[in-house]
Design a protein around this motif. Structure first.
Motif, PDB file in Angstrom:
ATOM      1  N   ALA A 140     -51.622  -3.880 -15.107  1.00  0.00           N
ATOM      2  CA  ALA A 140     -52.628  -4.897 -14.791  1.00  0.00           C
ATOM      3  C   ALA A 140     -53.855  -4.212 -14.200  1.00  0.00           C
ATOM      4  O   ALA A 140     -53.831  -3.009 -13.924  1.00  0.00           O
ATOM      5  N   ASP A 199     -51.094   2.753 -11.899  1.00  0.00           N
ATOM      6  CA  ASP A 199     -51.748   2.212 -10.707  1.00  0.00           C
ATOM      7  C   ASP A 199     -51.148   2.711  -9.419  1.00  0.00           C
ATOM      8  O   ASP A 199     -51.848   3.068  -8.486  1.00  0.00           O
ATOM      9  N   SER A 237     -59.876  -2.311  -6.208  1.00  0.00           N
ATOM     10  CA  SER A 237     -58.846  -1.326  -5.837  1.00  0.00           C
ATOM     11  C   SER A 237     -58.836  -0.157  -6.820  1.00  0.00           C
ATOM     12  O   SER A 237     -58.209   0.862  -6.558  1.00  0.00           O
ATOM     13  N   ALA A 256     -42.407  -5.064 -19.600  1.00  0.00           N
ATOM     14  CA  ALA A 256     -41.909  -4.886 -18.233  1.00  0.00           C
ATOM     15  C   ALA A 256     -43.063  -4.508 -17.309  1.00  0.00           C
ATOM     16  O   ALA A 256     -44.078  -3.978 -17.751  1.00  0.00           O
ATOM     17  N   SER A 312     -45.302   2.694 -13.285  1.00  0.00           N
ATOM     18  CA  SER A 312     -43.935   2.595 -12.741  1.00  0.00           C
ATOM     19  C   SER A 312     -42.957   2.100 -13.797  1.00  0.00           C
ATOM     20  O   SER A 312     -41.867   2.654 -13.960  1.00  0.00           O
ATOM     21  N   GLN A 348     -45.577  -8.349  -8.930  1.00  0.00           N
ATOM     22  CA  GLN A 348     -46.497  -7.229  -9.158  1.00  0.00           C
ATOM     23  C   GLN A 348     -46.234  -6.152  -8.118  1.00  0.00           C
ATOM     24  O   GLN A 348     -47.070  -5.882  -7.247  1.00  0.00           O
ATOM     25  N   ALA A 400     -47.676   4.686 -18.862  1.00  0.00           N
ATOM     26  CA  ALA A 400     -46.815   5.541 -18.033  1.00  0.00           C
ATOM     27  C   ALA A 400     -47.037   5.243 -16.557  1.00  0.00           C
ATOM     28  O   ALA A 400     -47.258   6.124 -15.735  1.00  0.00           O
ATOM     29  N   GLU A 432     -49.610   7.343 -22.701  1.00  0.00           N
ATOM     30  CA  GLU A 432     -50.463   6.962 -21.566  1.00  0.00           C
ATOM     31  C   GLU A 432     -51.912   7.267 -21.914  1.00  0.00           C
ATOM     32  O   GLU A 432     -52.241   8.397 -22.299  1.00  0.00           O
ATOM     33  N   GLY A 484     -52.865   9.407 -24.861  1.00  0.00           N
ATOM     34  CA  GLY A 484     -53.696   8.715 -25.838  1.00  0.00           C
ATOM     35  C   GLY A 484     -53.505   7.228 -25.711  1.00  0.00           C
ATOM     36  O   GLY A 484     -52.759   6.747 -24.853  1.00  0.00           O
ATOM     37  N   TYR A 497     -54.306  -3.685 -27.671  1.00  0.00           N
ATOM     38  CA  TYR A 497     -53.205  -2.841 -28.151  1.00  0.00           C
ATOM     39  C   TYR A 497     -52.239  -3.597 -29.063  1.00  0.00           C
ATOM     40  O   TYR A 497     -51.068  -3.266 -29.157  1.00  0.00           O
ATOM     41  N   ILE A 542     -45.315   1.955 -24.054  1.00  0.00           N
ATOM     42  CA  ILE A 542     -46.778   1.956 -23.917  1.00  0.00           C
ATOM     43  C   ILE A 542     -47.149   1.841 -22.447  1.00  0.00           C
ATOM     44  O   ILE A 542     -46.937   0.806 -21.823  1.00  0.00           O
ATOM     45  N   GLY A 593     -53.102   2.570  -6.368  1.00  0.00           N
ATOM     46  CA  GLY A 593     -52.371   1.470  -5.714  1.00  0.00           C
ATOM     47  C   GLY A 593     -51.620   1.905  -4.477  1.00  0.00           C
ATOM     48  O   GLY A 593     -52.215   2.299  -3.467  1.00  0.00           O
ATOM     49  N   SER A 624     -53.334   3.743  -1.056  1.00  0.00           N
ATOM     50  CA  SER A 624     -53.506   2.750   0.018  1.00  0.00           C
ATOM     51  C   SER A 624     -52.655   3.120   1.231  1.00  0.00           C
ATOM     52  O   SER A 624     -53.105   3.022   2.368  1.00  0.00           O
ATOM     53  N   ASP A 629     -46.112  -5.104 -14.355  1.00  0.00           N
ATOM     54  CA  ASP A 629     -47.201  -6.047 -14.077  1.00  0.00           C
ATOM     55  C   ASP A 629     -47.631  -6.819 -15.312  1.00  0.00           C
ATOM     56  O   ASP A 629     -48.089  -7.954 -15.223  1.00  0.00           O
ATOM     57  N   HIS A 632     -54.552   6.800 -19.779  1.00  0.00           N
ATOM     58  CA  HIS A 632     -55.431   7.144 -18.662  1.00  0.00           C
ATOM     59  C   HIS A 632     -54.785   8.221 -17.797  1.00  0.00           C
ATOM     60  O   HIS A 632     -54.886   9.393 -18.086  1.00  0.00           O
ATOM     61  N   ARG A 633     -54.062   7.808 -16.759  1.00  0.00           N
ATOM     62  CA  ARG A 633     -53.447   8.804 -15.881  1.00  0.00           C
ATOM     63  C   ARG A 633     -51.958   8.523 -15.723  1.00  0.00           C
ATOM     64  O   ARG A 633     -51.568   7.377 -15.445  1.00  0.00           O
TER      65      ARG A 633
HETATM   66  C1  LIG Z   1     -54.210  -1.317  -3.798  1.00  0.00           C
HETATM   67  C2  LIG Z   1     -52.826  -1.549  -4.305  1.00  0.00           C
HETATM   68  C3  LIG Z   1     -51.767  -1.335  -3.461  1.00  0.00           C
HETATM   69  C4  LIG Z   1     -50.469  -1.552  -3.910  1.00  0.00           C
HETATM   70  N1  LIG Z   1     -49.439  -1.329  -3.061  1.00  0.00           N
HETATM   71  C5  LIG Z   1     -48.161  -1.522  -3.470  1.00  0.00           C
HETATM   72  C6  LIG Z   1     -47.083  -1.261  -2.604  1.00  0.00           C
HETATM   73  O1  LIG Z   1     -47.262  -0.855  -1.477  1.00  0.00           O
HETATM   74  N2  LIG Z   1     -45.831  -1.471  -3.078  1.00  0.00           N
HETATM   75  C7  LIG Z   1     -45.605  -1.916  -4.340  1.00  0.00           C
HETATM   76  O2  LIG Z   1     -44.453  -2.097  -4.714  1.00  0.00           O
HETATM   77  N3  LIG Z   1     -46.624  -2.177  -5.183  1.00  0.00           N
HETATM   78  C8  LIG Z   1     -47.894  -1.986  -4.787  1.00  0.00           C
HETATM   79  N4  LIG Z   1     -48.934  -2.216  -5.644  1.00  0.00           N
HETATM   80  C9  LIG Z   1     -48.631  -2.724  -7.002  1.00  0.00           C
HETATM   81  C10 LIG Z   1     -48.187  -1.608  -7.930  1.00  0.00           C
HETATM   82  O3  LIG Z   1     -49.142  -0.593  -7.947  1.00  0.00           O
HETATM   83  C11 LIG Z   1     -47.970  -2.167  -9.334  1.00  0.00           C
HETATM   84  O4  LIG Z   1     -47.133  -3.269  -9.265  1.00  0.00           O
HETATM   85  C12 LIG Z   1     -47.348  -1.144 -10.255  1.00  0.00           C
HETATM   86  O5  LIG Z   1     -48.171  -0.032 -10.346  1.00  0.00           O
HETATM   87  C13 LIG Z   1     -47.132  -1.754 -11.645  1.00  0.00           C
HETATM   88  O6  LIG Z   1     -46.661  -0.768 -12.522  1.00  0.00           O
HETATM   89  P1  LIG Z   1     -46.788  -0.963 -14.106  1.00  0.00           P
HETATM   90  O7  LIG Z   1     -46.043   0.169 -14.715  1.00  0.00           O
HETATM   91  O8  LIG Z   1     -46.410  -2.318 -14.491  1.00  0.00           O
HETATM   92  O9  LIG Z   1     -48.317  -0.867 -14.418  1.00  0.00           O
HETATM   93  P2  LIG Z   1     -49.376   0.302 -14.170  1.00  0.00           P
HETATM   94  O10 LIG Z   1     -49.003   1.155 -13.023  1.00  0.00           O
HETATM   95  O11 LIG Z   1     -50.683  -0.360 -14.126  1.00  0.00           O
HETATM   96  O12 LIG Z   1     -49.249   1.196 -15.460  1.00  0.00           O
HETATM   97  C14 LIG Z   1     -49.707   0.766 -16.700  1.00  0.00           C
HETATM   98  C15 LIG Z   1     -50.213   1.987 -17.464  1.00  0.00           C
HETATM   99  O13 LIG Z   1     -50.365   1.615 -18.819  1.00  0.00           O
HETATM  100  C16 LIG Z   1     -51.456   2.335 -19.342  1.00  0.00           C
HETATM  101  N5  LIG Z   1     -51.896   1.670 -20.576  1.00  0.00           N
HETATM  102  C17 LIG Z   1     -52.361   0.407 -20.712  1.00  0.00           C
HETATM  103  N6  LIG Z   1     -52.617   0.140 -22.012  1.00  0.00           N
HETATM  104  C18 LIG Z   1     -52.301   1.254 -22.705  1.00  0.00           C
HETATM  105  C19 LIG Z   1     -52.338   1.601 -24.073  1.00  0.00           C
HETATM  106  N7  LIG Z   1     -52.771   0.746 -24.990  1.00  0.00           N
HETATM  107  N8  LIG Z   1     -51.934   2.831 -24.449  1.00  0.00           N
HETATM  108  C20 LIG Z   1     -51.492   3.701 -23.537  1.00  0.00           C
HETATM  109  N9  LIG Z   1     -51.453   3.441 -22.217  1.00  0.00           N
HETATM  110  C21 LIG Z   1     -51.833   2.240 -21.811  1.00  0.00           C
HETATM  111  C22 LIG Z   1     -52.459   2.286 -18.208  1.00  0.00           C
HETATM  112  O14 LIG Z   1     -53.421   3.312 -18.323  1.00  0.00           O
HETATM  113  C23 LIG Z   1     -51.557   2.454 -16.991  1.00  0.00           C
HETATM  114  O15 LIG Z   1     -51.467   3.800 -16.596  1.00  0.00           O
HETATM  115  C24 LIG Z   1     -50.238  -1.990  -5.239  1.00  0.00           C
HETATM  116  C25 LIG Z   1     -51.325  -2.192  -6.104  1.00  0.00           C
HETATM  117  C26 LIG Z   1     -52.597  -1.964  -5.646  1.00  0.00           C
HETATM  118  C27 LIG Z   1     -53.730  -2.176  -6.584  1.00  0.00           C
END
Ligand SMILES: Cc1cc2nc3c(=O)[nH]c(=O)nc-3n(C[C@H](O)[C@H](O)[C@H](O)COP(=O)(O)OP(=O)(O)OC[C@H]3O[C@@H](n4cnc5c(N)ncnc54)[C@H](O)[C@@H]3O)c2cc1C
Length: 714
Positions: free
Chosen positions: A379, A274, A397, A541, A247, A549, A245, A267, A346, A512, A243, A279, A283, A543, A269-270
């Motif tokens: 997150a 982030d 952000s 796994a 990192s 994070q 897409a 996924e 979706g 969810y 659930i 993210g 940035s 955030d 959204h996109r």
């Molecule tokens: C401004 C900014 C700068 C950053 N810079 C850095 C950096 O330089 N280096 C670094 O290591 N980290 C950086 N980060 C942090 C990094 O972006 C996050 O730690 C990382 O994106 C986390 O990945 P994730 O897969 O856990 O979550 P996310 O990337 O948030 O992915 C989660 C996905 O789950 C989807 N989702 C949620 N619920 C559902 C559902 N019910 N059904 C389907 N899809 C769902 C969401 O739409 C989202 O696309 C930065 C963050 C920000 C905000």
């Protein structure tokens, strides 16, 4: 060492020394025992109480001082006192002696060991807290493990003395019976080795592992209990449903597809989450443009009288989007589909421990059964409920990337990594930036010297820094958006046009299925060290799981989550957080791996620091970036690295050498012995190792070498 410890240590050394000096051990052998058996028994018959007391004290002393001969004494006990009295006396004497040895080792050595091996000891202590009693029981039951070694080694851990005592007493009972009983037949014994037959040893091993097996069974039953009331499908559509897409989700799905599992990635959204969309990527793209401007502003430093930059902020922001578009294919549905992942756009919802319902973007609904689920829902920016915040409107952000007009007066709320990176970038484009931070300094997780350098640079670049200011209320004052902040008992009124809230990120925990399934979530989804939630086949796994994070930690956890989800119960790995690097991309960059000074102090870990100032580095001087430092924390007297902080140009790249060193146990001597290209910034790493080496130069040896050279000069 404190005087009491020294005195105890000396007494012990004396006692053990006397034991060996008078060769008391020579009497502790089978033949001597047999030859004196008659006279000992006569003494016991005449003075039963005194004999028992003398024997008891001797036994306690031998075991407490870890002297050789406990086995012989046990046999003697059987021979002299018989099975039941022998067992009673020896059971208590051996346990009391063992506990004394345990306490002595703890008193004398635990602090020393903790100071040197703090991190490793912490991990051992955690294991001891969880399963120490079971392990001790096994060690006690199987007489293969040296008795005195167990006492001494466990004394160095955090095991409670009470636990040690009772587990030892119960665990040693079976072995004691065997030896005491053998003692009652002393005449027939020819060697100590003959007492325990392989069959008997085998039974001990079985008995020893019994509690561990029983524990695993209990765990299994407990795990199955959480599934009570849920109907497990007989067959599954998928091995894994992921659930999100971002990192974490992308890496999880990638691994699953690579090992030929049937995996669906959902996924809502996109793709890319982030990091790609709001993210890391945007940035860093924005920071790059801002950096170019900062160089132009410093043109005279580089011998260029003037440099003018005409720019349109909207175009800068379009470039940011263009960068995202260029990287997008790496995370695209097309790429992952080609890799063998079933990508669904979706919104996913967990409806049972083995079922995920997807509201597809095309309007259809789909329900998939799956053996395992990985939650990687990420997150979102946390927006504190400050009165008036909704009325004034705010950016986060998530939304700042929609800006096409540069705010004239930008208020940035939050002096953590995201707040600092964006505050500096916007200031470099010409916005009047005010940064408000509740803590007394920026980047509070870093050491004070790090914050000081960043604050100094921010001040030079015209950023108004308001640390120790607690945002209290947003109001409109005289038609102007204003933040009222508490500061030193008073109030500060800070006018602004646009506010960017960057006070942290909150895990996505609702909508969810967590609530419906009763999956515990405080600030993040609660998982064990295998990243399993309350339902062992549902993992989390990135955030959403914390505690870090970052994109690289999300990917790191994803690997564990994928492997565990797909191969449990055949293979299950604990997520390893031993060497976690991180960077804040302000100028000068701040990068760190492992401990910094404040963390080492908080955890009571002794350390030495070796700091190399980059002001002195040839390449940094040539580049006009001669500032910052490389600070290495090492174990006192050793070159083993506990942590490194680098502040300066390309710090996030430079730290990679130390990440590798820490991960593979490479010390500073080896870093120093490695050729670094001249002139590079990476030489700073080598020079930091050189600082350590200089501080540990073998002065006495060098004095002799000096004399040698003097002699050779004649
Ligand atoms: C401004 C900014 C700068 C950053 N810079 C850095 C950096 O330089 N280096 C670094 O290591 N980290 C950086 N980060 C942090 C990094 O972006 C996050 O730690 C990382 O994106 C986390 O990945 P994730 O897969 O856990 O979550 P996310 O990337 O948030 O992915 C989660 C996905 O789950 C989807 N989702 C949620 N619920 C559902 C559902 N019910 N059904 C389907 N899809 C769902 C969401 O739409 C989202 O696309 C930065 C963050 C920000 C905000």
């Amino acid at each position: 060492m404190p005087i009491k410890k020294t005195a105890l240590l000396l007494s012990l050394v004396l006692a053990v020394g006397l034991f060996f000096a008078f060769d008391l051990g020579q009497n502790l052998n089978l033949q001597t025992l047999k030859s004196h058996q008659q006279s000992i028994e006569t003494f016991r018959a005449a003075n039963p109480g005194a004999a028992a007391l003398v024997y008891f004290v001797a036994y306690v002393l031998v075991t407490a001082l870890s002297l050789p001969g406990a086995t012989l004494l046990t046999l003697a006990g059987g021979a002299v006192f018989g099975l039941w009295w022998g067992l009673l006396i020896i059971s208590f004497a051996s346990t009391i002696g063992a506990t004394l040895a345990f306490l002595i080792a703890r008193y004398l050595l635990r602090d020393w060991v903790a100071a040197r091996f703090g991190e490793r000891l912490k991990a051992i202590d955690e294991g001891i807290a969880r399963e120490g009693a079971f392990y001790l029981f096994t060690l006690r039951l199987v007489p293969l493990f040296p008795f005195f070694l167990i006492n001494l080694l466990l004394g160095l851990t955090a095991m409670k003395a009470r636990t040690f005592y009772w587990v030892s007493q119960i665990g040693m009972l079976a072995g004691t019976v065997v030896y005491v009983n053998a003692g009652t037949q002393l005449g027939k014994i020819e060697s100590l080795a003959g007492i325990v037959s392989p069959a008997l040893l085998g039974s001990f091993v079985l008995l020893g592992i019994f509690p561990l097996v029983a524990r695993k069974v209990v765990e299994r039953i407990r795990a199955n209990k959480v599934y009570a009331g849920w109907k497990r499908p007989r067959r599954f559509d998928r091995n894994l449903v992921v659930i999100g897409a971002g990192s974490a989700g992308l890496v999880t799905a990638y691994i699953a597809a690579a090992v030929r599992a049937r995996v669906t990635l959902v996924e809502k959204h996109r793709m890319g989450g982030d990091c790609l969309n709001t993210g890391c990527v945007p940035s860093k793209a924005l920071i790059r443009s801002a950096r170019l401007l900062s160089h132009m502003a410093r043109s005279t430093e580089f011998g260029i009288a003037s440099a003018r930059a005409d720019f349109d902020f909207a175009e800068v922001m379009e470039r940011v989007q263009a960068v995202i578009r260029t990287i997008e294919p790496h995370d695209s549905a097309a790429r992952y589909t080609a890799l063998g992942v079933d990508v669904v756009e979706g919104s996913a919802k967990i409806v049972s421990p083995w079922e995920v319902e997807i509201a597809r973007r095309d309007g259809d609904r789909q329900r998939l059964t799956t053996r395992a689920i990985v939650i990687a829902a990420g997150a979102r920016p946390f927006v504190p409920p400050i009165p008036g915040i909704e009325a004034v409107g705010y950016l986060t952000s998530d939304t700042v990337w929609d800006l096409r007009e540069l705010p004239r007066r930008l208020l940035v709320l939050g002096g953590g990594p995201i707040g600092c990176e964006l505050a500096q970038a916007f200031a470099r484009f010409g916005a009047q930036v005010t940064l408000v931070e509740m803590a007394p300094r920026l980047l509070v997780r870093e050491d004070e010297d790090v914050s000081a350098i960043v604050e100094q640079r921010f001040a030079t670049e015209g950023i108004r820094l308001l640390t120790a200011h607690r945002a209290k209320q947003f109001v409109i004052e005289n038609g102007e958006k204003t933040l009222i902040a508490e500061h030193q008992g008073g109030e500060a009124h800070i006018g602004f046009d646009t506010v960017l809230v960057a006070v942290g990120r909150a895990a996505n925990l609702t909508g969810y299925g967590l609530e419906e399934l009763g999956i515990p979530a405080g600030k993040t989804v609660e998982t064990n060290e295998f990243l399993q939630t309350r339902f062992p086949n549902i993992y989390a796994a990135g955030d959403v799981a914390g505690p870090y994070q970052f994109t690289h930690t999300a990917a790191h956890q994803a690997w564990y989550a994928a492997v565990n989800a797909l191969f449990d119960p055949f293979k299950k790995l604990k997520a390893d957080y031993a060497v976690i690097p991180a960077a804040t991309f302000v100028d000068p960059e701040v990068a760190r791996v492992g401990l910094n000074e404040q963390e080492a102090r908080a955890q009571g870990i002794a350390f030495e620091t070796s700091t190399y100032r980059i002001d002195d580095l040839d390449r940094a001087i040539a580049d006009g970036e001669a500032h910052g430092f490389v600070k290495v924390l090492t174990i006192p007297g050793k070159d083993r690295i506990l942590g490194v902080t680098i502040v300066g140009e390309h710090a996030a790249d430079l730290i990679a050498e130390f990440v590798l060193a820490m991960k593979h146990g490479i010390g500073l001597n080896k870093v120093l012995g490695t050729i670094h290209i001249y002139p590079t910034l990476a030489e700073a790493n080598k020079y930091a190792a050189g600082v350590w080496k200089k501080a540990h130069a073998p002065e006495r040896l060098l004095r002799w070498v000096g004399r040698f050279h003097a002699w050779r000069r004649g």
